[in-house]
Design a protein around this motif. Structure first.
Motif, PDB file in Angstrom:
ATOM      1  N   LEU A  70      96.866  52.198  88.512  1.00  0.00           N
ATOM      2  CA  LEU A  70      96.785  52.125  89.711  1.00  0.00           C
ATOM      3  C   LEU A  70      95.706  53.460  89.719  1.00  0.00           C
ATOM      4  O   LEU A  70      95.921  53.981  88.350  1.00  0.00           O
ATOM      5  CB  LEU A  70      98.166  52.718  90.558  1.00  0.00           C
ATOM      6  CG  LEU A  70      99.034  51.413  91.931  1.00  0.00           C
ATOM      7  CD1 LEU A  70      99.678  51.868  92.071  1.00  0.00           C
ATOM      8  CD2 LEU A  70      97.977  50.521  92.697  1.00  0.00           C
ATOM      9  N   PRO A  71      94.875  53.718  90.538  1.00  0.00           N
ATOM     10  CA  PRO A  71      93.953  54.769  90.236  1.00  0.00           C
ATOM     11  C   PRO A  71      94.621  56.017  90.834  1.00  0.00           C
ATOM     12  O   PRO A  71      95.652  55.610  91.273  1.00  0.00           O
ATOM     13  CB  PRO A  71      92.688  54.857  91.055  1.00  0.00           C
ATOM     14  CG  PRO A  71      93.357  53.593  91.534  1.00  0.00           C
ATOM     15  CD  PRO A  71      94.774  52.522  91.347  1.00  0.00           C
ATOM     16  N   ASP A  72      94.886  57.232  89.459  1.00  0.00           N
ATOM     17  CA  ASP A  72      94.617  58.359  90.457  1.00  0.00           C
ATOM     18  C   ASP A  72      94.458  58.866  91.095  1.00  0.00           C
ATOM     19  O   ASP A  72      93.363  59.748  91.391  1.00  0.00           O
ATOM     20  CB  ASP A  72      94.690  59.323  87.934  1.00  0.00           C
ATOM     21  CG  ASP A  72      95.002  60.438  88.447  1.00  0.00           C
ATOM     22  OD1 ASP A  72      96.499  60.664  89.273  1.00  0.00           O
ATOM     23  OD2 ASP A  72      94.746  60.930  87.599  1.00  0.00           O
ATOM     24  N   PRO A 115     102.223  58.044  91.415  1.00  0.00           N
ATOM     25  CA  PRO A 115     102.080  59.325  89.739  1.00  0.00           C
ATOM     26  C   PRO A 115     102.029  58.014  88.635  1.00  0.00           C
ATOM     27  O   PRO A 115     103.353  57.354  89.185  1.00  0.00           O
ATOM     28  CB  PRO A 115     102.596  59.728  89.550  1.00  0.00           C
ATOM     29  CG  PRO A 115     103.223  60.168  90.682  1.00  0.00           C
ATOM     30  CD  PRO A 115     103.612  58.921  92.035  1.00  0.00           C
ATOM     31  N   GLU A 116     101.487  57.172  87.882  1.00  0.00           N
ATOM     32  CA  GLU A 116     101.641  57.166  87.199  1.00  0.00           C
ATOM     33  C   GLU A 116     102.250  55.260  87.702  1.00  0.00           C
ATOM     34  O   GLU A 116     103.118  54.515  86.733  1.00  0.00           O
ATOM     35  CB  GLU A 116     102.368  57.325  86.218  1.00  0.00           C
ATOM     36  CG  GLU A 116     101.899  58.487  85.109  1.00  0.00           C
ATOM     37  CD  GLU A 116     102.945  59.542  84.571  1.00  0.00           C
ATOM     38  OE1 GLU A 116     103.501  58.637  83.676  1.00  0.00           O
ATOM     39  OE2 GLU A 116     102.728  60.010  84.367  1.00  0.00           O
ATOM     40  N   GLY A 117     101.648  54.500  88.483  1.00  0.00           N
ATOM     41  CA  GLY A 117     101.862  53.728  89.308  1.00  0.00           C
ATOM     42  C   GLY A 117     101.160  52.212  88.343  1.00  0.00           C
ATOM     43  O   GLY A 117     100.466  52.559  88.102  1.00  0.00           O
ATOM     44  N   ARG A 118     101.984  51.480  88.734  1.00  0.00           N
ATOM     45  CA  ARG A 118     101.549  50.117  87.911  1.00  0.00           C
ATOM     46  C   ARG A 118     101.848  48.527  88.471  1.00  0.00           C
ATOM     47  O   ARG A 118     102.897  48.973  89.627  1.00  0.00           O
ATOM     48  CB  ARG A 118     101.789  49.733  86.764  1.00  0.00           C
ATOM     49  CG  ARG A 118     101.737  50.710  85.497  1.00  0.00           C
ATOM     50  CD  ARG A 118     102.446  50.598  84.343  1.00  0.00           C
ATOM     51  NE  ARG A 118     101.422  48.891  83.472  1.00  0.00           N
ATOM     52  CZ  ARG A 118      99.969  49.347  82.806  1.00  0.00           C
ATOM     53  NH1 ARG A 118      99.358  50.221  82.973  1.00  0.00           N
ATOM     54  NH2 ARG A 118      99.186  48.273  82.756  1.00  0.00           N
TER      55      ARG A 118
END
Length: 182
Positions: free
Chosen positions: A125-127, A133-136
């Protein structure tokens, strides 16, 4: 507006997801059916939304999410300085040019989803603060997100179109199919 999803939705998961996405895209395309540029760019309510702006927005958003899933930059970069431009036609943009652009984007989306090795594959995912945070997320999430985004704006489009000339979604389906409603 609910229409019947194509028969291939009865097949595999990818076909079903893409069929539901296509159904929602149709609602937005039909909303501009038969309108002049002036009508399509007008804002008949207190909202800043126009049909042309919604059309441009959904095309850019879809392209951007698929590009992100491919690990590529979006074709159009939007930030706080030009964010509003994704909801309005600028320069020589027309409803016709946005429909053509969206048709190209949708073909690329469908080709990508049909060829990705697995709907379980993930991408980051975008920052941005509204994402973890640090999501996928998975490719399945991507298509579901595009369905949700497009459906939300198809509902907006129904309201705007009816405010412009009284045409309802059912009437527009009939018009698109060359039949009469009612």
């Amino acid at each position: 507006m609910v229409t019947h999803v194509r028969a291939e939705a009865q097949g595999d998961e990818r076909g079903a997801l893409l069929s539901f996405l296509a159904e929602e895209r149709g609602g937005i395309r039909r909303a501009v059916l038969g309108l002049t540029e002036e009508q399509a760019t007008s804002r008949p309510s207190a909202s800043e939304l126009s049909l042309a702006g919604l059309l441009k927005h959904v095309a850019e958003v879809e392209q951007g999410w698929v590009a992100r899933a491919k690990g590529e930059p979006p074709a159009v970069h939007r930030d706080e300085t030009n964010w509003n431009e994704c909801f309005q036609l600028v320069g020589d943009e027309t409803v016709g040019s946005q429909l053509a652009y969206w048709e190209k984007v949708t073909a690329e989306t469908e080709a990508f989803i049909r060829t990705v090795p697995s709907l379980d594959d993930t991408f980051p995912l975008p920052d941005q603060p509204w994402f973890p945070p640090e999501g996928r997320v998975s490719m399945r999430w991507l298509v579901l997100h595009l369905i949700r985004e497009t459906a939300r704006h198809a509902g907006h489009a129904d309201i705007i179109r009816e405010s412009l000339d009284g045409a309802t979604a059912f009437e527009l389906v009939a018009k698109e199919q060359g039949t009469s409603w009612g």
